[in-house]
Design a protein around this motif. Sequence first.
Motif, PDB file in Angstrom:
ATOM      1  N   ASP A   1       0.791  -1.305  -0.165  1.00 42.97           N
ATOM      2  CA  ASP A   1      -0.036  -0.164   0.209  1.00 42.97           C
ATOM      3  C   ASP A   1       0.690   1.097  -0.248  1.00 42.97           C
ATOM      4  O   ASP A   1       0.412   2.330  -0.313  1.00 42.97           O
ATOM      5  CB  ASP A   1      -0.876   0.043   1.131  1.00 42.97           C
TER       6      ASP A   1
ATOM      7  N   GLN B   1      -5.503   8.507   7.020  1.00 45.14           N
ATOM      8  CA  GLN B   1      -6.555   8.990   6.181  1.00 45.14           C
ATOM      9  C   GLN B   1      -6.192   9.145   4.821  1.00 45.14           C
ATOM     10  O   GLN B   1      -5.102   9.552   4.756  1.00 45.14           O
ATOM     11  CB  GLN B   1      -7.563   9.816   6.875  1.00 45.14           C
ATOM     12  N   ASP B   2      -7.159   9.058   3.915  1.00 42.85           N
ATOM     13  CA  ASP B   2      -6.791   9.469   2.515  1.00 42.85           C
ATOM     14  C   ASP B   2      -6.960  11.009   2.346  1.00 42.85           C
ATOM     15  O   ASP B   2      -7.540  11.627   3.169  1.00 42.85           O
ATOM     16  CB  ASP B   2      -7.831   8.910   1.461  1.00 42.85           C
TER      17      ASP B   2
ATOM     18  N   THR C   1       0.444  17.136   4.687  1.00 41.29           N
ATOM     19  CA  THR C   1      -0.405  16.075   5.304  1.00 41.29           C
ATOM     20  C   THR C   1       0.670  15.527   6.798  1.00 41.29           C
ATOM     21  O   THR C   1       1.756  16.152   6.714  1.00 41.29           O
ATOM     22  CB  THR C   1      -0.205  14.704   4.365  1.00 41.29           C
TER      23      THR C   1
ATOM     24  N   GLN D   1      -5.241   9.002  -8.305  1.00 42.71           N
ATOM     25  CA  GLN D   1      -4.664   8.437  -6.967  1.00 42.71           C
ATOM     26  C   GLN D   1      -3.405   8.484  -6.853  1.00 42.71           C
ATOM     27  O   GLN D   1      -2.565   7.810  -7.807  1.00 42.71           O
ATOM     28  CB  GLN D   1      -5.380   7.122  -6.760  1.00 42.71           C
TER      29      GLN D   1
ATOM     30  N   SER E   1      -0.872   6.524  -4.418  1.00 46.08           N
ATOM     31  CA  SER E   1      -0.783   5.620  -3.130  1.00 46.08           C
ATOM     32  C   SER E   1       0.149   5.899  -2.161  1.00 46.08           C
ATOM     33  O   SER E   1       1.272   6.488  -2.593  1.00 46.08           O
ATOM     34  CB  SER E   1      -0.547   4.306  -3.622  1.00 46.08           C
TER      35      SER E   1
ATOM     36  N   GLY F   1      -1.154   9.960   1.153  1.00 47.35           N
ATOM     37  CA  GLY F   1      -2.049  10.678   2.209  1.00 47.35           C
ATOM     38  C   GLY F   1      -1.502  10.956   3.754  1.00 47.35           C
ATOM     39  O   GLY F   1      -0.225  11.114   3.646  1.00 47.35           O
TER      40      GLY F   1
ATOM     41  N   GLY G   1      -2.199   6.857   4.250  1.00 50.89           N
ATOM     42  CA  GLY G   1      -3.443   6.705   3.348  1.00 50.89           C
ATOM     43  C   GLY G   1      -2.985   7.159   1.984  1.00 50.89           C
ATOM     44  O   GLY G   1      -1.938   7.445   1.864  1.00 50.89           O
ATOM     45  N   ASP G   2      -4.044   7.090   1.228  1.00 56.40           N
ATOM     46  CA  ASP G   2      -3.541   7.705  -0.250  1.00 56.40           C
ATOM     47  C   ASP G   2      -4.080   9.275  -0.312  1.00 56.40           C
ATOM     48  O   ASP G   2      -4.837   9.755   0.123  1.00 56.40           O
ATOM     49  CB  ASP G   2      -4.376   6.948  -1.197  1.00 56.40           C
ATOM     50  N   LEU G   3      -3.343   9.710  -1.408  1.00 54.21           N
ATOM     51  CA  LEU G   3      -3.580  11.117  -1.762  1.00 54.21           C
ATOM     52  C   LEU G   3      -4.410  11.090  -3.006  1.00 54.21           C
ATOM     53  O   LEU G   3      -4.111  10.467  -3.983  1.00 54.21           O
ATOM     54  CB  LEU G   3      -2.286  11.983  -1.907  1.00 54.21           C
ATOM     55  N   TYR G   4      -5.602  11.694  -3.123  1.00 56.79           N
ATOM     56  CA  TYR G   4      -6.509  11.760  -4.314  1.00 56.79           C
ATOM     57  C   TYR G   4      -6.295  13.400  -4.795  1.00 56.79           C
ATOM     58  O   TYR G   4      -6.552  14.403  -3.713  1.00 56.79           O
ATOM     59  CB  TYR G   4      -7.863  11.681  -4.224  1.00 56.79           C
TER      60      TYR G   4
END
Length: 377
Positions: free
Chosen positions: A33, A113-114, A138, A229, A231, A234, A244-247
């Motif tokens: 991840d 969290q994302d 972040t 996205q 990966s 985030g 988390g992931d960053l969108y």
Amino acid sequence: MSDHYQVLGVSRDATGEEIKKAYRKLARKLHPDVNTAPGAADEFKAVTHAYEVLSDPEKRRIYDTTGNENGTDNGFGGGFGGQGFGFQDIFDTFFGGAGGGGRGPASRTRRGQDALINVRIDLKDAVFGTDKKIDVETAVVCPTCDGSCCQPGTSPRTCDICHGTGQVQRSVRSILGQVMTTAPCGTCQGYGTVIPDPCHECAGEGRVRSRRTLTIRVPAGVATGTRIQLSGQGEAGTAGGPQGDLYVEIRVSPDPTFTRDGDDLHATLTVPMTAAALGTTVTLATFDGDREVTVKPGTQSGEVTVLRGLGVTHLRGAGRGDLHVHLQVETPTKVDAEQEELLRRLAELRGEQYAEGRLSTSGSGVFAKLRDRLGNH
Ligand SMILES: [Zn+2]
Ligand SMILES: [Zn+2]
């Protein structure tokens, strides 16, 4: 077969705690991840496998004596084998799980969290794609304590009140009499451990806020609302949990000349009445540079010339949309005496029965033509 101690980077007499610590550190770095580098997933599997063997005293003893985790009699066959091993299983095993199942102490470690940020680009960048620098803020793993939450040199201590279980029993008076209930320990907030000296930099959270600049690849064909996205970019989790992931959500600014419909572009080109009647060539500044647009003699307002392949690149698949040039014939709004005279003369020559400011509806049939036109639509 690689040596499990080497894989984890610990000595052969490492304690269980040291093995756990080494694994935790590697797992955080290599988890699929978080780490998308080629080979990271395999490395993660090897590390997890090594931990699975060395963290179990019985399996470790067999491994130490035989050099083979299955033992000479293959007694442990099938336990790990080719079935793979879910990260969440092992994650839960030693971080305590996300509240499900067991009654053990809660884990401080949580996945981050994302995060979502908006990025504004020009229409031209949506047509061709672009590299865009973005500022993101972040949480990241605290560089001082490396996510352990403890001031360097200190470590968590088992909670005196709940003795590490994270739970306390309380007797409550009720209509049924004295009832024992279990509640999270208030001293350690249910974690089972207390941190006597929380890291000064992150106040014991294991993460700190950090601003950084990323360059992201915005692919050609994106539209307002498209999300990219990234990966593991985030928010960092608490206590060293994975990020988390960053969108990145795209917003395409309106363009003064071109409007977009799917992957097609539309533009309006205004041509003077005389040029529309006589025909001409107009140079149009497209995103691909100047292009000649041919205006045929007798062009009507509303006619469309299509320039193939000058639209937006398809986000999926090859090719591009088209550019539709809508021709608008401009009728002069002010004419001087000489021009008016010429227009009257033209009307006369064309047999348009134009006199004293009235156009006759007989003959050429203005209404008939209008009906034809409406019929065509
Ligand atoms: Zn810290
Ligand atoms: Zn406690």
